[in-house]
Scaffold this motif. Structure first.
Motif, PDB file in Angstrom:
ATOM      1  N   UNK A 224       2.583   9.897  -5.750  1.00 49.22           N
ATOM      2  CA  UNK A 224       2.759   8.507  -5.342  1.00 49.22           C
ATOM      3  C   UNK A 224       4.184   8.293  -4.861  1.00 49.22           C
ATOM      4  N   UNK A 225       4.335   7.666  -3.749  1.00 48.85           N
ATOM      5  CA  UNK A 225       5.676   7.358  -3.255  1.00 48.85           C
ATOM      6  C   UNK A 225       5.761   5.867  -2.979  1.00 48.85           C
ATOM      7  N   UNK A 226       6.843   5.246  -3.465  1.00 50.46           N
ATOM      8  CA  UNK A 226       6.978   3.807  -3.237  1.00 50.46           C
ATOM      9  C   UNK A 226       8.068   3.519  -2.222  1.00 50.46           C
ATOM     10  N   UNK A 227       8.076   2.277  -1.748  1.00 44.09           N
ATOM     11  CA  UNK A 227       9.073   1.850  -0.766  1.00 44.09           C
ATOM     12  C   UNK A 227      10.492   2.085  -1.259  1.00 44.09           C
ATOM     13  N   UNK A 228      10.703   1.882  -2.553  1.00 45.40           N
ATOM     14  CA  UNK A 228      12.053   2.043  -3.085  1.00 45.40           C
ATOM     15  C   UNK A 228      12.432   3.505  -3.273  1.00 45.40           C
TER      16      UNK A 228
ATOM     17  N   UNK B 100      18.642  10.483  -1.271  1.00 46.17           N
ATOM     18  CA  UNK B 100      17.476   9.979  -0.556  1.00 46.17           C
ATOM     19  C   UNK B 100      16.445   9.408  -1.506  1.00 46.17           C
ATOM     20  N   UNK B 101      16.429   9.937  -2.694  1.00 46.36           N
ATOM     21  CA  UNK B 101      15.467   9.409  -3.651  1.00 46.36           C
ATOM     22  C   UNK B 101      16.179   8.457  -4.575  1.00 46.36           C
ATOM     23  N   UNK B 102      15.491   7.436  -4.937  1.00 44.50           N
ATOM     24  CA  UNK B 102      16.118   6.407  -5.737  1.00 44.50           C
ATOM     25  C   UNK B 102      16.508   6.951  -7.109  1.00 44.50           C
TER      26      UNK B 102
ATOM     27  N   UNK C  17       1.863  -3.837  -4.148  1.00 43.13           N
ATOM     28  CA  UNK C  17       2.555  -3.449  -5.379  1.00 43.13           C
ATOM     29  C   UNK C  17       1.637  -2.596  -6.246  1.00 43.13           C
ATOM     30  N   UNK C  18       2.255  -1.778  -7.069  1.00 44.17           N
ATOM     31  CA  UNK C  18       1.473  -0.878  -7.921  1.00 44.17           C
ATOM     32  C   UNK C  18       0.500  -1.652  -8.781  1.00 44.17           C
ATOM     33  N   UNK C  19       1.020  -2.714  -9.341  1.00 43.13           N
ATOM     34  CA  UNK C  19       0.206  -3.510 -10.240  1.00 43.13           C
ATOM     35  C   UNK C  19      -1.075  -3.966  -9.533  1.00 43.13           C
ATOM     36  N   UNK C  20      -0.825  -4.517  -8.348  1.00 44.76           N
ATOM     37  CA  UNK C  20      -1.916  -4.997  -7.519  1.00 44.76           C
ATOM     38  C   UNK C  20      -2.851  -3.840  -7.154  1.00 44.76           C
ATOM     39  N   UNK C  21      -2.225  -2.743  -6.759  1.00 46.93           N
ATOM     40  CA  UNK C  21      -2.988  -1.602  -6.252  1.00 46.93           C
ATOM     41  C   UNK C  21      -3.975  -1.080  -7.289  1.00 46.93           C
ATOM     42  N   UNK C  22      -3.475  -0.975  -8.501  1.00 45.26           N
ATOM     43  CA  UNK C  22      -4.320  -0.436  -9.557  1.00 45.26           C
ATOM     44  C   UNK C  22      -5.628  -1.199  -9.655  1.00 45.26           C
TER      45      UNK C  22
ATOM     46  N   UNK D 138       6.222  -3.498  -9.942  1.00 45.20           N
ATOM     47  CA  UNK D 138       6.546  -4.323  -8.782  1.00 45.20           C
ATOM     48  C   UNK D 138       6.760  -3.517  -7.509  1.00 45.20           C
ATOM     49  N   UNK D 139       6.823  -2.195  -7.670  1.00 48.20           N
ATOM     50  CA  UNK D 139       7.080  -1.362  -6.504  1.00 48.20           C
ATOM     51  C   UNK D 139       5.933  -1.411  -5.510  1.00 48.20           C
ATOM     52  N   UNK D 140       6.302  -1.348  -4.252  1.00 48.13           N
ATOM     53  CA  UNK D 140       5.263  -1.342  -3.229  1.00 48.13           C
ATOM     54  C   UNK D 140       4.959   0.082  -2.808  1.00 48.13           C
ATOM     55  N   UNK D 141       3.715   0.360  -2.685  1.00 50.96           N
ATOM     56  CA  UNK D 141       3.284   1.710  -2.335  1.00 50.96           C
ATOM     57  C   UNK D 141       3.632   2.028  -0.893  1.00 50.96           C
ATOM     58  N   UNK D 142       4.121   3.240  -0.712  1.00 50.47           N
ATOM     59  CA  UNK D 142       4.415   3.667   0.643  1.00 50.47           C
ATOM     60  C   UNK D 142       3.426   4.737   1.050  1.00 50.47           C
ATOM     61  N   UNK D 143       3.045   5.535   0.071  1.00 51.37           N
ATOM     62  CA  UNK D 143       2.214   6.685   0.378  1.00 51.37           C
ATOM     63  C   UNK D 143       1.499   7.185  -0.874  1.00 51.37           C
TER      64      UNK D 143
END
Lengths: 350, 350
Positions: free
Chosen positions: B158-162, B108-110, B194-199, B138-143
């Motif tokens: 932190x949990x990402x879409x992937x 379930x986890x990448x 994305x994480x980069x963006x989020x930061x 590049x990962x997108x944040x999920x939670x």
DNA sequence: ATTTAGCACTGTTAGTAATTGAGTGCTAAA
DNA sequence: TTTAGCACTCAATTACTAACAGTGCTAAAT
């Protein structure tokens, strides 16, 4: 009178043994009678030393690679030598300083503290350093967090007193109120309990609680599984250092070490039992148990959180190593780790 | 007319080059003119082959270890050979089956998917396998989860879409209502970013929000730091396999590989740029850039989550390897990983 | 114009022999 | 009990040789 004579003899013999091992560790070449006479001041002639060495060989502490070569220590010889290093040589003051400086950046999670420690062990010994994380099962729970990710996924986050954080995703759909309730229930019941204990108790407690929902019971079961599946972690650094040892023509040991690096569970098996010991333990050439370490020695000691020992750390190096210094290093580092852990434990008791 | 003749010549020459390389890969010994004549059916005499080989040597594709030895490929020779393997050889059906079976346990986890993949690559190639986790930035944040541990400690999860899960402890004391508010605020604003963006955006958003509390602003800053400090992960397995390669008398390469194993950032540096490529890339003997790989070859390709490439995977082996098979393996595994990731992505879109 | 056979040449490898030297064990004297 | 002396042993080094695999070149054959 005779007794005394024998003792003197014995002591002299052991001094010779020490000298041979010491010289061999320094030079890496088989040591002969004359080089012994020069370097160490026994007031004895080579001939006498020769006969003493012959006796030591008969006793099983030394061998001959071939007839006309000097002596090298057997594993038993190393063993006798190491055992006699009762008093741990103190690390030089500068070295202590170096270690402390390495720890400068404060770390809040135990993972980074231990990983750092493993690097320090490897860096200062120039061999392979390792740290076995606190025996997971013995950790006391500080917090269990259940995070709803989607309608059918829960992320379980576990935090222990020692600062270990573990997480795992599980697939289950459960009502979010129930989840909230379960979370608070678990935290109230399990805080301060060891993981091992907790895993068993979860089921019992949830049953007692008369869970209204079958789901909750199921989830509790999953969480119990999560706890069970937590692996003992082990940090290892500097495996490549062993390849750099000049007299290591032997690929086999190198491969074994790399294998250990990848199959950490095997390493855990080998050193896991050292949790019980409180002193420095030296395992020479696998000492029977582990064939893969036959050309290597392992120096371990345990470290504690103030109350009880919770993990093992140490170094892996060639059999021919400076045992005194390395033992001192391992000892020293473990003391320092103890100090940190004590502090971390205190910080969390608020 | 003349043109045609030249082409024929060229083609024949390249066939000789292929034959030499193929033979060398198979036997590991320099290949001479007569062994070529026997094994491959050029209808040419050894003498002719000799002169062709001499030309190929002049062209820079082959060398001589010494005057009276056969030819071995240069890096340029390997390069020409690999470049001509346009059509990827399909993996044998049984091998495809093996791979699929290896993935049987659903993950379930990448993290576990990728770690598993790295093991598969290593196991089937008998060399070193590696997988670079999705380029974190590049990962997108999920939670984003903020968990109050004590009055002055917050665990950020932190949990990402992937399916990437990362956590970090930070020291700050903050009102728990504020914490709750901040958490919901961040989740509403950052999900899918994305994480980069989020930061970058965290700070901006919190400012916009007119945080009543200085504390909240401070915490947001910390969280931004946490995101920035997420490292690209890399999984690597089977480094010890390279030591088992028979004609690897050379400790140096082995050490380098072990070093790479420990200093993953260096490996990330070397293969990180392969994110952009969509085909199979073969890097022979470090190909100028990285001295530590001078006796090794790296086969990489990227994998994607359906939309865009998010990571790199591949194998590291000796220069003398069966490029065709290994390229097929890497290709195949990447396809399978793609499939899994696509499915994981779909599962999370509910 | 290519291709090929023939041949001299070259450098590795393996095997043998001779030499050296460090270190031993034993014996007999101090 | 220690030591000097001596014969002996065996690994390591060196030197030499022979065999061999493979080349490059040249001249003949196609």
């Amino acid at each position: 009178m005779r007794q005394v004579a024998e003792n003197i003899l014995k002591e002299r013999k052991s001094r010779v043994l020490h000298a041979v091992i010491h010289e061999y560790i320094k030079t890496g070449k088989p040591v002969g009678s004359s080089s012994l006479e020069k370097g160490y001041n026994f007031n004895l002639s080579p001939a006498t030393l020769r006969s003493l060495m012959a006796e030591l060989e008969k006793d099983g502490f030394l061998t001959h690679p071939h007839t006309s070569a000097g002596r090298i220590p057997t594993d038993a010889g190393y063993r006798a030598y190491v055992d006699s290093l009762i008093e741990l040589q103190r690390l030089a003051v500068e070295e202590e300083e170096i270690i402390k400086k390495e720890y400068e950046k404060k770390t809040k999670e135990i993972d980074s503290l231990l990983s750092q420690t493993s690097k320090i062990l490897s860096g200062l010994s120039n061999y392979t350093g390792f740290v076995m994380a606190p025996k997971a099962k013995n950790n006391e729970i500080r917090n269990i967090e259940l995070i709803q990710i989607s309608s059918e996924q829960i992320l379980v986050v576990l935090l222990t007193k020692t600062g270990l954080v573990r997480h795992k995703m599980i697939n289950i759909s459960i009502d979010s109120d129930d989840l909230y309730e379960l979370k608070h229930f678990l935290n109230s019941k399990l805080r301060g309990i060891s993981l091992e204990e907790a895993s068993k108790r979860i089921i019992v407690e949830v049953q007692k609680y008369q869970s209204k929902q079958q789901d909750m019971f199921k989830l509790a079961g999953y969480i119990s599984n999560v706890i069970d599946s937590i692996q003992d972690d082990i940090y290892m650094n500097g495996a490549s250092n062993v390849l750099a040892i000049p007299d290591f023509n032997d690929f086999e040991s190198a491969r074994c070490l790399m294998n250990l690096n990848e199959h950490k569970d095997r390493l855990i098996e080998i050193i896991g039992k050292d949790l019980d010991i409180s002193s420095i333990k030296v395992q020479i050439g696998g000492e029977g148990n582990s064939a893969e370490l036959k050309d290597l020695s392992v120096i371990t000691t345990s470290y504690s959180d103030g109350n009880k020992t919770i993990g093992v750390l140490g170094i892996i190096g060639p059999k021919r190593m400076e045992y005194d210094k390395m033992m001192a290093l391992v000892n020293s580092v473990s003391k320092i780790v103890n100090g940190f852990l004590l502090k971390m434990g205190e910080d969390s008791d608020d």
